[in-house]
Scaffold this motif. Structure first.
Motif, PDB file in Angstrom:
ATOM      1  N   LEU A   1      -2.305   3.931 -18.801  1.00  0.00           N
ATOM      2  CA  LEU A   1      -2.748   4.994 -19.698  1.00  0.00           C
ATOM      3  C   LEU A   1      -4.011   4.571 -20.435  1.00  0.00           C
ATOM      4  N   LYS A   2      -5.024   5.444 -20.418  1.00  0.00           N
ATOM      5  CA  LYS A   2      -6.292   5.175 -21.078  1.00  0.00           C
ATOM      6  C   LYS A   2      -6.505   6.038 -22.318  1.00  0.00           C
ATOM      7  N   ASP A   3      -5.900   7.210 -22.359  1.00  0.00           N
ATOM      8  CA  ASP A   3      -6.163   8.180 -23.429  1.00  0.00           C
ATOM      9  C   ASP A   3      -4.842   8.793 -23.885  1.00  0.00           C
ATOM     10  N   LEU A   4      -4.473   8.567 -25.157  1.00  0.00           N
ATOM     11  CA  LEU A   4      -3.243   9.137 -25.722  1.00  0.00           C
ATOM     12  C   LEU A   4      -3.600   9.898 -26.982  1.00  0.00           C
ATOM     13  N   ALA A   5      -3.295  11.204 -26.999  1.00  0.00           N
ATOM     14  CA  ALA A   5      -3.604  12.059 -28.145  1.00  0.00           C
ATOM     15  C   ALA A   5      -2.319  12.566 -28.778  1.00  0.00           C
ATOM     16  N   LEU A   6      -2.114  12.192 -30.051  1.00  0.00           N
ATOM     17  CA  LEU A   6      -0.960  12.651 -30.835  1.00  0.00           C
ATOM     18  C   LEU A   6      -1.430  13.302 -32.130  1.00  0.00           C
ATOM     19  N   SER A   7      -2.635  13.813 -32.136  1.00  0.00           N
ATOM     20  CA  SER A   7      -3.211  14.432 -33.329  1.00  0.00           C
ATOM     21  C   SER A   7      -2.428  15.668 -33.755  1.00  0.00           C
ATOM     22  N   ASN A   8      -2.472  15.940 -35.060  1.00  0.00           N
ATOM     23  CA  ASN A   8      -1.932  17.188 -35.615  1.00  0.00           C
ATOM     24  C   ASN A   8      -0.472  17.420 -35.250  1.00  0.00           C
ATOM     25  N   ASN A   9       0.322  16.387 -35.500  1.00  0.00           N
ATOM     26  CA  ASN A   9       1.766  16.498 -35.430  1.00  0.00           C
ATOM     27  C   ASN A   9       2.331  16.223 -36.823  1.00  0.00           C
ATOM     28  N   THR A  10       3.570  15.783 -36.915  1.00  0.00           N
ATOM     29  CA  THR A  10       4.162  15.503 -38.231  1.00  0.00           C
ATOM     30  C   THR A  10       4.704  14.076 -38.293  1.00  0.00           C
ATOM     31  N   LEU A  11       4.052  13.156 -37.606  1.00  0.00           N
ATOM     32  CA  LEU A  11       4.485  11.771 -37.582  1.00  0.00           C
ATOM     33  C   LEU A  11       4.359  11.138 -38.967  1.00  0.00           C
ATOM     34  N   SER A  12       5.433  10.518 -39.429  1.00  0.00           N
ATOM     35  CA  SER A  12       5.390   9.790 -40.697  1.00  0.00           C
ATOM     36  C   SER A  12       5.437   8.285 -40.491  1.00  0.00           C
ATOM     37  N   GLU A  13       5.815   7.865 -39.287  1.00  0.00           N
ATOM     38  CA  GLU A  13       5.807   6.444 -38.966  1.00  0.00           C
ATOM     39  C   GLU A  13       5.677   6.263 -37.459  1.00  0.00           C
ATOM     40  N   VAL A  14       5.249   5.066 -37.091  1.00  0.00           N
ATOM     41  CA  VAL A  14       5.135   4.697 -35.689  1.00  0.00           C
ATOM     42  C   VAL A  14       5.891   3.393 -35.499  1.00  0.00           C
ATOM     43  N   SER A  15       6.766   3.360 -34.532  1.00  0.00           N
ATOM     44  CA  SER A  15       7.549   2.157 -34.271  1.00  0.00           C
ATOM     45  C   SER A  15       6.642   0.976 -33.931  1.00  0.00           C
ATOM     46  N   ARG A  16       7.011  -0.205 -34.412  1.00  0.00           N
ATOM     47  CA  ARG A  16       6.212  -1.400 -34.165  1.00  0.00           C
ATOM     48  C   ARG A  16       6.122  -1.717 -32.680  1.00  0.00           C
ATOM     49  N   VAL A  17       7.153  -1.337 -31.928  1.00  0.00           N
ATOM     50  CA  VAL A  17       7.161  -1.641 -30.497  1.00  0.00           C
ATOM     51  C   VAL A  17       6.891  -0.407 -29.640  1.00  0.00           C
ATOM     52  N   GLY A  18       6.668   0.733 -30.277  1.00  0.00           N
ATOM     53  CA  GLY A  18       6.524   1.981 -29.528  1.00  0.00           C
ATOM     54  C   GLY A  18       5.354   2.018 -28.571  1.00  0.00           C
ATOM     55  N   PHE A  19       4.284   1.279 -28.898  1.00  0.00           N
ATOM     56  CA  PHE A  19       3.075   1.312 -28.075  1.00  0.00           C
ATOM     57  C   PHE A  19       2.872   0.023 -27.285  1.00  0.00           C
ATOM     58  N   ARG A  20       3.857  -0.828 -27.207  1.00  0.00           N
ATOM     59  CA  ARG A  20       3.636  -2.162 -26.640  1.00  0.00           C
ATOM     60  C   ARG A  20       3.313  -2.148 -25.147  1.00  0.00           C
ATOM     61  N   SER A  21       3.655  -1.060 -24.426  1.00  0.00           N
ATOM     62  CA  SER A  21       3.340  -0.990 -22.990  1.00  0.00           C
ATOM     63  C   SER A  21       1.909  -0.563 -22.723  1.00  0.00           C
ATOM     64  N   LEU A  22       1.212  -0.103 -23.749  1.00  0.00           N
ATOM     65  CA  LEU A  22      -0.089   0.531 -23.542  1.00  0.00           C
ATOM     66  C   LEU A  22      -1.218  -0.494 -23.518  1.00  0.00           C
ATOM     67  N   VAL A  23      -1.136  -1.423 -22.593  1.00  0.00           N
ATOM     68  CA  VAL A  23      -2.098  -2.522 -22.536  1.00  0.00           C
ATOM     69  C   VAL A  23      -3.472  -2.073 -22.045  1.00  0.00           C
ATOM     70  N   GLY A  24      -3.554  -0.927 -21.364  1.00  0.00           N
ATOM     71  CA  GLY A  24      -4.835  -0.439 -20.846  1.00  0.00           C
ATOM     72  C   GLY A  24      -5.464   0.646 -21.696  1.00  0.00           C
ATOM     73  N   LEU A  25      -4.826   1.014 -22.824  1.00  0.00           N
ATOM     74  CA  LEU A  25      -5.289   2.143 -23.633  1.00  0.00           C
ATOM     75  C   LEU A  25      -6.677   1.884 -24.217  1.00  0.00           C
ATOM     76  N   LYS A  26      -7.544   2.906 -24.131  1.00  0.00           N
ATOM     77  CA  LYS A  26      -8.895   2.819 -24.680  1.00  0.00           C
ATOM     78  C   LYS A  26      -9.111   3.783 -25.844  1.00  0.00           C
ATOM     79  N   ARG A  27      -8.318   4.847 -25.916  1.00  0.00           N
ATOM     80  CA  ARG A  27      -8.534   5.868 -26.947  1.00  0.00           C
ATOM     81  C   ARG A  27      -7.183   6.339 -27.481  1.00  0.00           C
ATOM     82  N   LEU A  28      -6.993   6.220 -28.793  1.00  0.00           N
ATOM     83  CA  LEU A  28      -5.734   6.618 -29.424  1.00  0.00           C
ATOM     84  C   LEU A  28      -6.037   7.533 -30.606  1.00  0.00           C
ATOM     85  N   LEU A  29      -5.499   8.747 -30.556  1.00  0.00           N
ATOM     86  CA  LEU A  29      -5.713   9.741 -31.611  1.00  0.00           C
ATOM     87  C   LEU A  29      -4.408   9.970 -32.363  1.00  0.00           C
TER      88      LEU A  29
END
Length: 296
Positions: free
Chosen positions: A187-215
């Motif tokens: 995955l290179k591009d992950l967009a989660l803009s304009n939701n209602t997230l109040s927290e992000v898990s410390r391990v939730g993104f650990r697989s995203l080793v190739g990510l270049k853009r996170l919104l």
């Protein structure tokens, strides 16, 4: 020589030959104009692209077997049974944005082994298949923005190992589970803009080793734990604007060696120490004021 058929008038042989020639000419012109006998009545078909946008369709019509791009946006389609029953080995792209889809079974697209682009934006989908999408493993771009999703449960995308882009902005997502994007190492591009997230898990993104853009802009984030971004060594752009951060620490961005731009404007940050990002050499976008100057 005279030919007599079952009609009222006889037809000469030469007239019959001329009639056949004219019919053949009409068929040639018809085909050259892009009209096909197997093209759905409400659609246009050309070079593998079937365009049926904004036609008021409620079901997917029968399609030519060589369809490679299917454009069905802006209709009133509620289910995909009529699509999944068709044999479309060349299908590479489907646009179903702006319809009335409410649920997915996860198997609607499994048979389309060539599919690389799937657009489901602007529907009414409130949940994703619990067992994940049953293929296709070839999928590269998945658009689910503008739906009614409220959460991202475990393993919803685990079969989509080739996925390069996942857009989930403008939903109602309040939580991302630890394994929601597990296995998406490409995955290179992950967009989660304009939701209602109040927290992000410390391990939730650990697989995203190739990510270049996170919104993550336009949420309700107040903080995140150290190590949240630790695996994102290729991340270049991070958008955290329009959240509820009151402070940030440099250690929260540890591991982001390739980060070039970050947005933190429209938060509760009165000012920001320049040493927070000095070691990262990033460009701070937006209007948040700094004490001192950035290293870049």
């Amino acid at each position: 020589m005279m030919l007599y058929g079952q009609g009222l008038f006889p037809m000469k042989l030469e007239d019959t030959a001329w009639f056949v020639v004219k019919v053949a000419a009409v068929l040639v012109l018809w085909r050259s104009a892009g009209v096909r006998a197997d093209c759905p009545a409400a659609c246009s078909c050309e070079a593998g692209t079937v365009s049926c946008e904004n036609k008021g369709l409620t079901v997917v019509p029968p399609l030519p077997p060589d369809t490679s791009t299917l454009q069905l946006q802006g209709n009133r389609i509620t289910g995909l049974k009529e699509l999944t029953s068709q044999q479309l080995p060349n299908l590479e792209a489907i646009d179903l944005s702006g319809n009335n889809l409410t649920a997915l079974t996860g198997r609607e697209f499994a048979a389309f082994s060539s599919l690389t682009r799937l657009v489901l934006s602007g529907n009414k989908i409130s949940d994703l298949p619990r067992d994940g999408f049953a293929g296709p493993t070839s999928l590269l771009y998945l658009y689910l923005d503008g739906n009614l999703l409220t959460s991202m449960g475990d393993d919803r995308f685990f079969t989509l190992q080739s996925l390069a882009l996942l857009h989930l902005q403008n939903n109602r997502i309040s939580a991302v589970s630890d394994y929601a994007v597990a296995g998406l190492t490409n995955l290179k591009d992950l967009a989660l803009s304009n939701n209602t997230l109040s927290e992000v898990s410390r391990v939730g993104f650990r697989s995203l080793v190739g990510l270049k853009r996170l919104l993550l802009d336009g949420n309700r984030l107040q903080s995140f734990a150290e190590g949240t971004f630790a695996s994102m060594q290729n991340l270049e752009y991070l958008d955290l604007a329009d959240n509820s951060f009151s402070s940030v620490e440099g250690s929260q961005f540890s591991g982001l060696s390739q980060l070039q731009e970050i947005r933190l404007d429209r938060n509760g940050l009165a000012d920001l120490r320049s040493d927070v990002f000095r070691s990262l050499q990033v460009h701070l976008l937006g209007s948040t004021s700094l004490r001192g100057s950035l290293g870049k």
